[in-house]
Design an enzyme around this catalytic site. Sequence first.
Site, PDB file in Angstrom:
ATOM      1  CB  ALA A  33      -0.929  -0.003   1.207  1.00 15.33           C
ATOM      2  CE1 TYR A 166      -9.000  -4.719  11.022  1.00 16.13           C
ATOM      3  CE2 TYR A 166     -10.952  -5.180   9.691  1.00 16.13           C
ATOM      4  CZ  TYR A 166     -10.107  -5.508  10.738  1.00 16.13           C
ATOM      5  OH  TYR A 166     -10.360  -6.605  11.492  1.00 16.13           O
ATOM      6  CE  LYS A 227     -10.032   4.839   1.052  1.00 15.83           C
ATOM      7  NZ  LYS A 227      -8.837   3.972   0.986  1.00 15.83           N
ATOM      8  N   GLY A 229     -16.227   4.230  -2.742  1.00 14.77           N
ATOM      9  CA  GLY A 229     -16.202   3.289  -3.856  1.00 14.77           C
ATOM     10  C   GLY A 229     -16.821   3.886  -5.102  1.00 14.77           C
ATOM     11  N   GLY A 256      -5.662  -1.779  -5.700  1.00 14.45           N
ATOM     12  CA  GLY A 256      -4.815  -0.594  -5.726  1.00 14.45           C
ATOM     13  C   GLY A 256      -5.557   0.709  -5.913  1.00 14.45           C
ATOM     14  CB  ALA A 257      -9.087   1.551  -6.650  1.00 12.34           C
ATOM     15  CG  ASP A 259      -2.867   1.586  -1.965  1.00  8.41           C
ATOM     16  OD1 ASP A 259      -3.307   1.875  -0.836  1.00  8.41           O
ATOM     17  OD2 ASP A 259      -2.519   0.443  -2.283  1.00  8.41           O
ATOM     18  CG  ASP A 295      -1.245  -4.049  -5.927  1.00  7.15           C
ATOM     19  OD1 ASP A 295      -1.235  -3.895  -4.705  1.00  7.15           O
ATOM     20  OD2 ASP A 295      -1.755  -5.028  -6.489  1.00  7.15           O
TER      21      ASP A 295
END
Length: 317
Positions: A33, A166, A227, A229, A256-257, A259, A295
């Site tokens: 990350a 998390y 966030k 989504g 990876g979205a 990050d 990623d």
Amino acid sequence: MNDVLTFGETMIALRGSGPLKLGGSLDISIAGAESNVAIGLTRLGHPVRWAGAVGDDEAGQLVLRTLRAEGVDLGAATVDPGAPTGLMLFEPRLPDLTRVHYYRAGSAGSRLSPEAIERAFAAASPRLLHLTGITPALGPAPRAAADRALRLAREAGVQVCLDVNYRSRLWDSAVAGEVMRSWAPYVDVLIASDDELPLAAPASAGSELADQVKPLLDLGIREVVVKLGAGGARVHTATGELHRPARTVRVVDPVGAGDAFVAGYLSALLDDAELPARLDRAVTTGAFAVASHGDWEGAPTRAELPLLSAESGTVLR
């Protein structure tokens, strides 16, 4: 001086084309990350130092070689001869479902020490420290390293961004909540998905988003970025809130979205952009990520940011 200091575990990433038990070929890359964010920021023109640890092995050399090739400053990276570089396997099972298998117990990243972070700060204080909730889940040493980083940042007047991030496979939510709440008073910018936010909010906070955001702002957190989504993202401050919808793209790989979103938000923050521009850049970089495999491979350069505003199907010449 680097704009950003970040650290955490970066692993070898092996991606299968189907169920692992059936065999087949694997594509090899790296994943982590914090290093995903580091690459995203360097592509946008920001100098970033990564202070993670890898093993003294070929896998560790691939991690370092890749980050170096992307322009990430490795002056504070650690090579641990007594532990291997971690490994993760991606197993696609359905078009929108990928299982991740970790092999990181006892890895070099799980032994990152506070002394390594002290050396990173001693070299030069960054403008911003970026942490995630993954690093303290790896073990006592990386948790102590993150604790030390927060205190060094406070002493040096360095602003702090925490992405809760998390991972239920790594630690229990009750323990994660205890750590995130202890860190909250040191944080300037908190980023979390809507289901992660309760881990950082006081245990007494209600179940509604507003009930979780207000006590975080009262603690002194300047910006709480949530966030959502496919629903985009929302930023809350002491003076109000702002929402931006997600950009519409064909989803290729959602890994990876988050990050990429963080990298876009922090890039605009470092550019001293206003809140609307920060969210715009964040949802844009996030869209690049989900529209690309890997990623970090799809992270855009600054020159590429306008591409998503082009008409669908347009060939730019």
